[in-house]
Write a protein that holds these residues in place. Structure first.
Motif, short mmCIF file in Angstrom:
data_model
loop_
_atom_site.label_atom_id
_atom_site.label_comp_id
_atom_site.label_asym_id
_atom_site.label_seq_id
_atom_site.Cartn_x
_atom_site.Cartn_y
_atom_site.Cartn_z
N CYS A 248 -0.56 -7.61 5.07
CA CYS A 248 -0.33 -6.25 5.58
C CYS A 248 -1.51 -5.68 6.35
CB CYS A 248 0.04 -5.32 4.43
SG CYS A 248 -1.26 -5.13 3.19
N PHE B 65 -3.56 -3.46 5.05
CA PHE B 65 -3.93 -2.14 4.55
C PHE B 65 -3.92 -2.04 3.02
CE2 PHE B 65 0.51 -2.16 5.81
CZ PHE B 65 1.17 -1.58 4.74
N GLY B 66 -4.04 -3.18 2.35
CA GLY B 66 -4.29 -3.14 0.90
C GLY B 66 -3.09 -3.24 0.00
N ALA B 67 -1.91 -3.53 0.56
CA ALA B 67 -0.70 -3.47 -0.26
C ALA B 67 -0.31 -4.82 -0.88
CB ALA B 67 0.47 -2.94 0.56
N CYS B 68 -0.58 -5.92 -0.19
CA CYS B 68 0.06 -7.18 -0.60
C CYS B 68 -0.83 -8.09 -1.43
CB CYS B 68 0.59 -7.93 0.60
SG CYS B 68 -0.67 -8.71 1.65
N MET B 69 -2.12 -7.84 -1.48
CA MET B 69 -3.07 -8.68 -2.23
C MET B 69 -3.16 -10.09 -1.64
SD MET B 69 -3.90 -6.43 -4.44
CE MET B 69 -3.11 -4.83 -4.56
N GLY B 70 -2.79 -10.26 -0.37
CA GLY B 70 -2.83 -11.58 0.24
C GLY B 70 -4.24 -12.08 0.49
N ARG C 131 -10.14 -6.66 -1.85
CA ARG C 131 -9.25 -7.02 -0.76
C ARG C 131 -10.05 -6.99 0.53
NH1 ARG C 131 -5.62 -2.02 -2.42
NH2 ARG C 131 -7.79 -1.32 -2.56
N LYS D 39 -8.96 -4.10 2.87
CA LYS D 39 -9.07 -2.69 2.49
C LYS D 39 -10.47 -2.36 1.94
CE LYS D 39 -7.19 1.36 1.05
NZ LYS D 39 -6.44 2.30 1.85
#
Lengths: 305, 244
Positions: free
Chosen positions: B211, B213-218, B229, B232
């Motif tokens: 993503c 912006f910090g949402a997916c933890m990829g 992250r 982020k």
């Protein structure tokens, strides 16, 4: 005027839109972008009893119809979720939240569910028996009706809160797994989780993801999700949270016609941060375009005749 | 973070496989050099994260390297194309720690964010030094831009076809004393710089992102102070927190 409110396992949702677990963190990043109270609810990041880093990176790859992820259940653990994430969430979200739980043994599922179910903010428990990215847990329970029933019974014994089992598209017979969950006391099922896939890096001649495989999500998954929701709807009486490749209001209606009471939105949140807000805002107009005044009238509507 | 539409003013080659993309649009969400933007490209599902090279009110400059199908498609975007962009992503460099004589060490496509940093450090009157590493003479870019800031960069090339033959760490040995270090480049380079770095510093990392912006933890990584992250909490990490 249209009615978008539905009832999921006894709890009212202003609309059926539920950001799917793993694409919405614990809500906070999105709360900085828009008022997440407009959502039906959301399912928070898959939580285990102990903290987990997850798999090595790279954990993300792309394909024409979406993305693959092999995050592997990174989360701070149930204690930190209760001590830190839920109090922070309380500041920005005033509806019951769906607690997504994963585990590596039946006992762990039950223990984590008991801890989270005791939290006032938690409305539903979504028990993930379908994570494709961890070994010795997750999907192993969701592949087989007996194992799925065993997890369901163990969690049922520790909570009266609505219990939703999240199912895998890899099950040989997903309808049989859903029925086993229902018979073991589940209040609902959600489907589908991601579908295991792989990409290979042509330069390195090796899998792109450090984990080798990763769960496929994105628009390519919609037909698979619609088919499976349709099949499960014929097999169970409990409500279904349908998900897989949803990115617009029309997709929501399609899954509801197949039999979903509520609809999860996953990968779309990652590439279009306002995806859920956009879907919720456009839903009434799209409903009217298809002559729908109340969403409750169309749940399972494709099964008539 | 802000989602906004930028219009391409210019998209042209700068060196072998390196392009400069000049965009016009709302840059108010960009608050520090070293941040990045995430571009939506027609025909690709995931956005493409690209570091900010420089920005001004209404103007954004990105330098990108052709590495795959996405960046290859970017080279064909004509002026006037409108792009859906998430801007102001990541933490960026903290300039308050620079001291009077900061050293900037960049490798390849890690150099662009250091240009934006150098420009702002010079505006504060700092005596900025730069070590810029390339593979060969055909790869050189941004040197004149650094010189325009009154910075004469120490250039290294792996094949010795320009500047010093060797790695940026060889260039660091040729630079004068420094008060602080800022760096961006491939991970192997960052690690070598970390080992050679005699001061504190900030290191900008790259990782495949979902993503941005910090949402997916990829794009998570382990640090001394817990999991972060890259998109982020990074991409810039403090020297002292990095675990290799």
């Amino acid at each position: 005027m249209v009615n978008t409110a539905v009832t999921l396992c006894g709890i009212r949702l202003d609309n059926p839109i539920i950001p799917a677990s793993g694409t919405f963190g614990y809500g906070y990043e999105f709360a900085q972008l828009y008022d997440i109270n407009m959502l039906g609810t959301f399912s928070f990041k898959g939580t285990t009893r102990q903290p987990r880093f997850g798999n090595p990176t790279p954990r993300i790859a792309e394909y024409a119809g979406g993305l693959l992820n092999a995050v592997g259940l990174q989360n701070p653990g149930a204690d930190a979720v209760i001590a830190e994430e839920l109090p922070r969430l309380r500041q920005v979200f005033h509806k019951p939240v769906m607690a997504n739980v994963s585990g590596f043994s039946v006992e762990e599922y039950a223990e984590t569910c008991a801890l989270l179910a005791a939290q006032e903010q938690v409305g539903w428990l979504e028990v993930n028996i379908s994570c494709p990215n961890v070994h010795g847990g997750g999907a192993a329970f969701g592949a087989d009706p007996k194992a799925a029933a065993e997890v369901t019974r163990a969690v049922r014994a520790v909570t009266d809160k609505p219990l939703i089992l999240k199912l895998s598209p890899t099950a040989a017979d997903i309808a049989a797994v859903a029925r086993a969950c229902q018979d073991a006391g589940a209040d609902g099922v959600s489907l589908i989780n991601t579908l295991p896939g792989m990409r290979i890096d042509l330069k390195r001649r090796a899998p792109l993801l450090a984990n080798g495989t990763g769960g496929m999500s994105g628009p390519a998954m919609l037909p698979l999700a619609v088919r499976m929701v349709y099949q499960v709807y014929q097999a169970v009486e409990i409500p279904i949270v349908g998900m897989g490749g949803v990115s617009r209001a029309e997709d929501v209606l399609e899954l509801m016609l197949a039999g979903a009471t509520a609809v999860g939105v996953g990968a779309a949140n990652l590439v279009e941060p306002y995806a859920c807000r956009n879907i919720i805002e456009t839903l009434p107009d799209v409903m009217l375009r298809y002559g729908i005044h109340d969403l409750n009238d169309i749940i399972g509507g494709a099964h008539h005749g | 973070m802000k989602q906004t539409t930028f219009t391409i003013a210019q998209n042209s080659p700068l060196a072998e496989g390196i392009y400069r993309l000049h965009l016009q649009g709302d840059t108010t969400a960009i608050t520090a050099p070293g941040q990045f933007v995430n571009l939506k490209l027609e025909g690709f599902y995931l956005r493409r994260p690209i570091s900010v090279c420089d920005w001004a009110d209404g103007e954004l400059t990105l330098l990108y390297k052709v590495l795959g199908r996405g960046t290859e498609a970017m080279t064909r975007l004509p002026a006037g194309t409108r792009l859906d962009v998430l801007t102001g992503l990541g933490n960026g460099y903290d300039m308050t720690l620079s001291g009077d004589r900061p050293l900037l060490v960049g490798g390849g496509v890690g150099i662009p964010p250091l240009y934006g940093l150098a420009k702002r450090l010079r505006a504060q009157g700092k005596a900025v030094q730069a070590v810029l590493g390339f593979n060969s003479a055909s790869d050189l870019f941004l040197l004149e831009d650094f010189r325009a800031l009154q910075i004469e960069p120490v250039v290294t090339t792996a094949d010795g076809s320009a500047g010093l033959r060797g790695l940026v760490t060889d260039g660091m040995a040729a630079a004068g004393p420094y008060s602080y270090l800022y760096t961006c480049g491939p991970e192997a380079m960052l690690r070598a710089v970390w080992q050679h770095c005699g001061t504190s510093g900030q290191f900008s990392f790259e990782e495949r992102m979902g993503c941005g912006f910090g949402a997916c933890m990829g794009c998570s990584c382990r640090t001394k102070y817990g999991t972060k992250r890259i998109c982020k909490d990074g991409p810039v990490l403090q020297k002292e927190e990095i675990l290799w």
